[in-house]
Write a protein that holds these residues in place. Structure first.
Motif, mmCIF file in Angstrom:
data_model
loop_
_atom_site.group_PDB
_atom_site.id
_atom_site.type_symbol
_atom_site.label_atom_id
_atom_site.label_comp_id
_atom_site.label_asym_id
_atom_site.label_seq_id
_atom_site.Cartn_x
_atom_site.Cartn_y
_atom_site.Cartn_z
ATOM 1 N N THR A 162 0.848 -1.085 0.006
ATOM 2 C CA THR A 162 -0.032 -0.150 0.161
ATOM 3 C C THR A 162 0.741 1.310 -0.069
ATOM 4 O O THR A 162 0.371 2.168 -0.119
ATOM 5 C CB THR A 162 -0.751 0.098 1.193
ATOM 6 N N THR A 163 1.926 1.257 0.247
ATOM 7 C CA THR A 163 2.855 2.375 0.171
ATOM 8 C C THR A 163 2.987 3.108 -1.400
ATOM 9 O O THR A 163 3.617 3.864 -1.319
ATOM 10 C CB THR A 163 4.208 2.192 1.074
ATOM 11 N N ALA A 164 2.992 2.081 -2.276
ATOM 12 C CA ALA A 164 3.393 2.493 -3.581
ATOM 13 C C ALA A 164 1.665 3.136 -4.130
ATOM 14 O O ALA A 164 1.967 3.535 -5.306
ATOM 15 C CB ALA A 164 3.552 1.105 -4.527
ATOM 16 N N TYR A 165 0.694 3.007 -3.442
ATOM 17 C CA TYR A 165 -0.595 3.168 -3.853
ATOM 18 C C TYR A 165 -0.606 4.918 -4.010
ATOM 19 O O TYR A 165 0.346 5.776 -2.954
ATOM 20 C CB TYR A 165 -1.658 2.945 -3.148
ATOM 21 N N THR A 166 -1.415 5.503 -4.938
ATOM 22 C CA THR A 166 -1.283 6.853 -5.041
ATOM 23 C C THR A 166 -2.872 7.642 -4.892
ATOM 24 O O THR A 166 -3.585 6.744 -5.236
ATOM 25 C CB THR A 166 -0.521 7.466 -6.264
ATOM 26 N N GLY A 167 -2.888 8.764 -4.995
ATOM 27 C CA GLY A 167 -4.337 9.316 -5.136
ATOM 28 C C GLY A 167 -5.169 8.855 -4.114
ATOM 29 O O GLY A 167 -5.191 8.718 -2.930
ATOM 30 N N MET A 168 -6.460 8.571 -4.655
ATOM 31 C CA MET A 168 -7.620 8.170 -4.114
ATOM 32 C C MET A 168 -7.460 6.713 -3.485
ATOM 33 O O MET A 168 -8.111 6.362 -2.412
ATOM 34 C CB MET A 168 -8.827 8.161 -4.909
ATOM 35 N N TYR A 169 -6.620 6.076 -4.093
ATOM 36 C CA TYR A 169 -6.254 4.670 -3.369
ATOM 37 C C TYR A 169 -5.546 4.765 -2.187
ATOM 38 O O TYR A 169 -5.779 3.907 -1.276
ATOM 39 C CB TYR A 169 -5.555 3.779 -4.410
ATOM 40 N N ALA A 170 -4.508 5.671 -2.038
ATOM 41 C CA ALA A 170 -3.672 5.844 -1.081
ATOM 42 C C ALA A 170 -4.474 6.224 0.383
ATOM 43 O O ALA A 170 -3.878 5.843 1.433
ATOM 44 C CB ALA A 170 -2.560 6.818 -1.336
ATOM 45 N N GLU A 171 -5.463 6.982 0.222
ATOM 46 C CA GLU A 171 -6.391 7.426 1.152
ATOM 47 C C GLU A 171 -7.268 6.459 1.724
ATOM 48 O O GLU A 171 -7.738 6.528 2.905
ATOM 49 C CB GLU A 171 -7.313 8.619 0.717
ATOM 50 N N ARG A 172 -7.393 5.351 1.034
ATOM 51 C CA ARG A 172 -8.173 4.444 1.690
ATOM 52 C C ARG A 172 -7.420 3.396 2.570
ATOM 53 O O ARG A 172 -8.089 2.554 3.305
ATOM 54 C CB ARG A 172 -8.570 3.400 0.481
ATOM 55 N N PHE A 173 -6.281 3.648 2.967
ATOM 56 C CA PHE A 173 -5.473 2.944 3.753
ATOM 57 C C PHE A 173 -4.374 3.948 4.828
ATOM 58 O O PHE A 173 -4.034 4.893 4.497
ATOM 59 C CB PHE A 173 -4.378 2.203 3.094
ATOM 60 N N ASN A 174 -4.294 3.244 6.093
ATOM 61 C CA ASN A 174 -3.692 3.975 7.029
ATOM 62 C C ASN A 174 -2.382 3.824 6.934
ATOM 63 O O ASN A 174 -1.746 3.289 5.954
ATOM 64 C CB ASN A 174 -4.105 3.397 8.594
ATOM 65 N N ALA A 175 -1.429 4.756 7.716
ATOM 66 C CA ALA A 175 0.258 4.437 7.606
ATOM 67 C C ALA A 175 0.829 3.189 7.723
ATOM 68 O O ALA A 175 1.675 2.661 6.997
ATOM 69 C CB ALA A 175 0.706 5.373 8.489
ATOM 70 N N ASP A 176 -0.002 2.333 8.534
ATOM 71 C CA ASP A 176 0.491 0.921 8.594
ATOM 72 C C ASP A 176 0.063 -0.153 7.436
ATOM 73 O O ASP A 176 0.163 -1.073 7.699
ATOM 74 C CB ASP A 176 0.272 0.441 10.035
ATOM 75 N N GLY A 177 -0.911 0.484 6.715
ATOM 76 C CA GLY A 177 -1.203 -0.597 5.534
ATOM 77 C C GLY A 177 -2.633 -0.981 5.885
ATOM 78 O O GLY A 177 -3.098 -1.580 4.968
ATOM 79 N N THR A 178 -3.247 -0.577 6.967
ATOM 80 C CA THR A 178 -4.446 -1.408 7.150
ATOM 81 C C THR A 178 -5.649 -0.478 6.401
ATOM 82 O O THR A 178 -5.369 0.607 6.391
ATOM 83 C CB THR A 178 -4.885 -1.675 8.784
ATOM 84 N N GLY A 179 -6.642 -1.065 5.956
ATOM 85 C CA GLY A 179 -7.685 -0.590 5.345
ATOM 86 C C GLY A 179 -8.628 0.657 6.442
ATOM 87 O O GLY A 179 -8.650 0.357 7.635
ATOM 88 N N ARG A 180 -8.901 1.547 5.962
ATOM 89 C CA ARG A 180 -9.648 2.599 6.903
ATOM 90 C C ARG A 180 -11.318 2.370 6.561
ATOM 91 O O ARG A 180 -11.839 3.131 7.354
ATOM 92 C CB ARG A 180 -9.507 4.143 6.362
ATOM 93 N N GLY A 181 -11.732 1.615 5.840
ATOM 94 C CA GLY A 181 -13.234 1.088 5.955
ATOM 95 C C GLY A 181 -13.948 2.172 5.196
ATOM 96 O O GLY A 181 -13.394 2.736 4.220
ATOM 97 N N ALA A 182 -14.983 2.415 5.793
ATOM 98 C CA ALA A 182 -15.986 3.334 5.127
ATOM 99 C C ALA A 182 -15.370 4.773 5.248
ATOM 100 O O ALA A 182 -15.481 5.698 4.367
ATOM 101 C CB ALA A 182 -17.354 3.289 5.783
ATOM 102 N N ALA A 183 -14.466 5.056 6.243
ATOM 103 C CA ALA A 183 -13.784 6.451 6.274
ATOM 104 C C ALA A 183 -12.821 6.644 5.046
ATOM 105 O O ALA A 183 -12.604 7.866 4.785
ATOM 106 C CB ALA A 183 -13.034 6.361 7.609
ATOM 107 N N GLY A 184 -12.197 5.698 4.373
ATOM 108 C CA GLY A 184 -11.429 5.802 3.349
ATOM 109 C C GLY A 184 -12.089 5.986 2.153
ATOM 110 O O GLY A 184 -11.355 6.325 0.910
ATOM 111 N N ASN A 185 -13.599 5.921 2.264
ATOM 112 C CA ASN A 185 -14.277 6.000 0.714
ATOM 113 C C ASN A 185 -14.960 7.208 1.035
ATOM 114 O O ASN A 185 -15.939 7.307 1.885
ATOM 115 C CB ASN A 185 -14.977 4.601 0.750
ATOM 116 N N ASP A 186 -14.655 8.401 0.319
ATOM 117 C CA ASP A 186 -15.406 9.569 0.478
ATOM 118 C C ASP A 186 -16.527 9.797 -0.648
ATOM 119 O O ASP A 186 -17.178 10.831 -0.323
ATOM 120 C CB ASP A 186 -14.526 10.710 -0.013
ATOM 121 N N VAL A 187 -16.863 8.795 -1.211
ATOM 122 C CA VAL A 187 -18.014 8.854 -2.083
ATOM 123 C C VAL A 187 -19.071 8.342 -1.539
ATOM 124 O O VAL A 187 -19.014 6.898 -1.284
ATOM 125 C CB VAL A 187 -17.592 8.168 -3.398
#
Length: 108
Positions: free
Chosen positions: A57-82
């Motif tokens: 997940t460290t290589a993800y950019t843009g909207m995909y990077a926002e879906r994960f925390n710094a440790d690589g775990t998913g943020r769930g619904a909070a990571g999806n702004d739509v």
């Protein structure tokens, strides 16, 4: 079939030699070469895991990077702004043949 490729290549590469000498020169050149070069090629993985790059997940950019925390775990619904825009169904369509596009296209 067409003409043999080595004599044609020999004629173009070595026009001053005879066909046989030219073919021998082409074959000699091929045998002395290092073979095809590998430029701009991605190296293979050493750990045998072909999916490691996809799940890094460290290589993800843009909207995909926002879906994960710094440790690589998913943020769930909070990571999806739509948010949801409705039920996803079109109330006018009840199956069967479509007689008018307004049956399957949402308004607004």
């Amino acid at each position: 079939a067409g003409p043999a490729p080595l004599p044609l290549l020999a004629e173009r590469m070595f026009p001053k030699l005879t066909v046989i000498e030219g073919v021998e020169a082409v074959v000699d050149k091929i045998l002395k070469s290092q073979g095809p070069s590998r430029t701009n090629v991605t190296e293979t993985t050493t750990d045998g895991n072909v999916y490691s790059k996809l799940t890094d997940t460290t290589a993800y950019t843009g909207m995909y990077a926002e879906r994960f925390n710094a440790d690589g775990t998913g943020r769930g619904a909070a990571g999806n702004d739509v948010g949801g825009k409705g039920s996803g169904s079109v109330p006018q369509y009840r199956g069967g043949n479509v007689k008018d596009l307004s049956q399957i296209v949402r308004n607004g």
